[in-house]
Every structure is written in C-alpha cells, then in structure tokens.
Design a protein around this motif. Structure first.
Motif, PDB file in Angstrom:
ATOM      1  N   CYS B  94       0.854  -1.187   0.000  1.00 32.87           N
ATOM      2  CA  CYS B  94       0.000   0.000   0.000  1.00 32.87           C
ATOM      3  C   CYS B  94       0.888   1.234   0.000  1.00 32.87           C
ATOM      4  O   CYS B  94       1.736   1.397   0.869  1.00 32.87           O
ATOM      5  N   CYS B  97      -0.200   3.711   3.420  1.00 34.67           N
ATOM      6  CA  CYS B  97       0.251   3.365   4.776  1.00 34.67           C
ATOM      7  C   CYS B  97       1.532   2.542   4.764  1.00 34.67           C
ATOM      8  O   CYS B  97       2.064   2.204   5.814  1.00 34.67           O
ATOM      9  N   CYS B 131      -4.586   0.039   0.028  1.00 34.42           N
ATOM     10  CA  CYS B 131      -5.267  -1.046   0.726  1.00 34.42           C
ATOM     11  C   CYS B 131      -6.683  -0.629   1.118  1.00 34.42           C
ATOM     12  O   CYS B 131      -7.029   0.557   1.122  1.00 34.42           O
ATOM     13  N   CYS B 134      -7.055   1.974   3.986  1.00 32.80           N
ATOM     14  CA  CYS B 134      -6.756   3.359   3.603  1.00 32.80           C
ATOM     15  C   CYS B 134      -7.845   3.930   2.709  1.00 32.80           C
ATOM     16  O   CYS B 134      -8.161   5.124   2.789  1.00 32.80           O
TER      17      CYS B 134
HETATM   18 ZN   LIG Z   1      -2.909   1.277   3.388  1.00 32.76          ZN
END
Ligand SMILES: [Zn+2]
Ligand SMILES: [Mn+2]
Ligand SMILES: [Mn+2]
Ligand SMILES: [Zn+2]
Lengths: 140, 140
Positions: B94, B97, B131, B134
């Motif tokens: 991701c 994050c 992801c 997020c």
């Molecule tokens: Zn993420």
DNA sequence: TTTCAAAATTGTAATCATTACAAAAATATG
DNA sequence: CATATTTTTGTAATGATTACAATTTTGAAA
C-alpha cells in the motif's frame, strides 16, 4: 530513430512540459529499451547533452514515474531500473550474466487476486534464474 | 511461541549451523512474519540479544537467502525486506500506509514463462496500490 | 578438560545509490 | 524587455549495504 515531435506531444499529453532534456531522456528509454539505471542514462547521455546533471536525471525519472510514462523496476537488490514500456509485461533477471529480459504477459494471464476493497495500480511479475545463453555455456 | 528445537533442526537440515543468534533471527522471521527490514530485526532483537551487531544480521540474512530458508523482497525502492515463507505467494504494497500484505498464489495460477531454455528459481509477484483500510478512510 | 584451527561476530570505515537544498539558469508570459 | 515561475546544477547529506581486520566463539581432537 523516433520522431522528436511525437515524444514532445506524448509528454505534453501526460502533463509533462516537454523540455529538451526530458525529451532526450524519454527518447533514450524508448529507443534503447534496455531497462537502464540512472547512472547508465546519465553517463550515456552526457555525451549528447554536455553539462547534464545526474540530479536532473533523478528528477526527470521521478517525474516520469509519477506521471506514469515510465515504470520503476525493483528487480535488483541495490538499484532501480527504468522502463518506458508501461504496459503489463514480465521481467526475467539472470543471476549469472545479470541480464534483464522482457517477456510478454497479458492482463488476463495474470492471476486473479480477490483483493476485496483494494485498488491496484501496478503489477510487477519478476522471475529470477539462469538464462538460456548462460545455461548453454554451462554456467549455473 | 515456536519450538526452539524445531528451528534448530530446520536450519541444520538446510546446511546452516544452528548457532543461537541464527536461531533467534529465524524465530523472529517465522513468528512475526512481518516482512521486516534488517533494521527492524536488529533493533527489536537487540533487547533480547545484547551486543548483537547489525553486521551479523546482514550476514545471517545473506546466509538464509543463499540457503533458501528465506527470501529477499525488493518491493520497496530503498530497502530489502525478508520473508521466511519461501512458498510461492504474492505481496501487495500500500503506497499510503506502506503496509505489506501477503496474498495466496498457487504455482498453477502463475503464467507460464514463454522462455525456452531458461531455468527459473524465484517468482515474485508484487502488486502496488491502496489497501482497503486506507481507501475506507478516504486517503488515496 | 585442554588445545587449537575453523567459523562466526563485532565495530568501524568505506561504498554507493539516492535525496535535500540553495544558487544559478532557463523558460514562459505579458 | 521585465519578471515570476520552473528547471537545472553542484554539492553536501543521508542511509542502506558491504569490506575488512581484530576478537570471540565453536566444535572436535587430544
Ligand atoms: Zn494502506
Ligand atoms: Mn520491460
Ligand atoms: Mn510474504
Ligand atoms: Zn545469463
């Protein structure tokens, strides 16, 4: 030899001001399609663009990848290689001769991954091993 | 908590003398399965193994990957992550994050390599994007 | 247990790709 | 031309990784 004007308009269409050095770097990527490192681009273009700075090559590649007109390949442990071919395809790295080869890979050949809720915008399929040439020579 | 003796015999079977620090590092990789960097392993194990040197972590991971009891992941631009799961599986990164997720991937889901005469001993399938967590938070 | 060669570990310094940053140059706009 | 904005440059910093010599640990023989 690729048409300069084509590259300019291509960069322009992708939100990149087609400044001379940027055009040359994109031209290098497209014509050689050799998955070069920053250093390869820098040292080879230095002949053609006297006074080129390595920082400019870094800046330009960062711009290219952020605008998605190039892709950064992390198939090596220690340095990034760049590819102007942003279509989905695979890469094979020979650990004997360090050669980096493309192979074709269509979107529908890719395994279907049920990543619920995830958004995927980059696919990297890397294979490592020994290339046919090195195997024929009995290296392993 | 994984049995110490199991790790020792596993290392031994793979041609690695099961010295205490090696056992601890392998145990860390297996128990956490968090795809750590060298620095993560070093700083977290330092509490448990006073006087541990970062060089030893580097040495050990190089040994592990050469003996194929661990795999080096080059999904980041700047540093290598390690995985004790050497079975074929995919990784999602991701870019919001920085989370690194496993996903399952069987050998027969992999596309055939259209390269006659090549021998392949490592498969890496990396996806990058955002992801689900997020995305739910509206980050993008 | 003692001895000793081989293997492992450590700490430090070197290497090298990449990034930060401020000054200088180029570019675009009116 | 004048000037604001963007780009480029050169140099210094950063940070991961490696090299390497000195020290310590290990394991097997005596
Ligand atoms: Zn993420
Ligand atoms: Mn390619
Ligand atoms: Mn994994
Ligand atoms: Zn080869």
């Amino acid at each position: 030899m690729i048409d300069d004007a084509k590259i300019k308009s291509f960069l322009g269409q992708n939100g990149i001001s087609p400044l001379p050095k940027r055009v040359k770097i994109m031209q290098y990527l497209i014509e050689k399609h050799n998955h070069p490192t920053v250093d390869m681009i820098y040292s080879e273009l230095l002949h053609e663009i006297p006074g080129l700075s390595k920082t400019t090559v870094y800046n330009t590649l960062k711009l290219f990848t952020s605008k998605r007109v190039a892709v950064a390949l992390n198939i090596e442990d220690n340095e990034i290689r760049y590819d102007a071919d942003t279509a989905i395809h695979g890469h094979f790295k020979c650990r004997v001769c360090d050669g980096l080869f493309d192979f074709s890979l269509t979107q529908d050949q890719l395994p279907d991954i049920p990543m619920q809720g995830f958004s995927v915008d980059e696919y990297h399929y890397y294979l490592k091993g020994v290339c046919s040439s090195c195997r024929e020579k009995g290296l392993e």
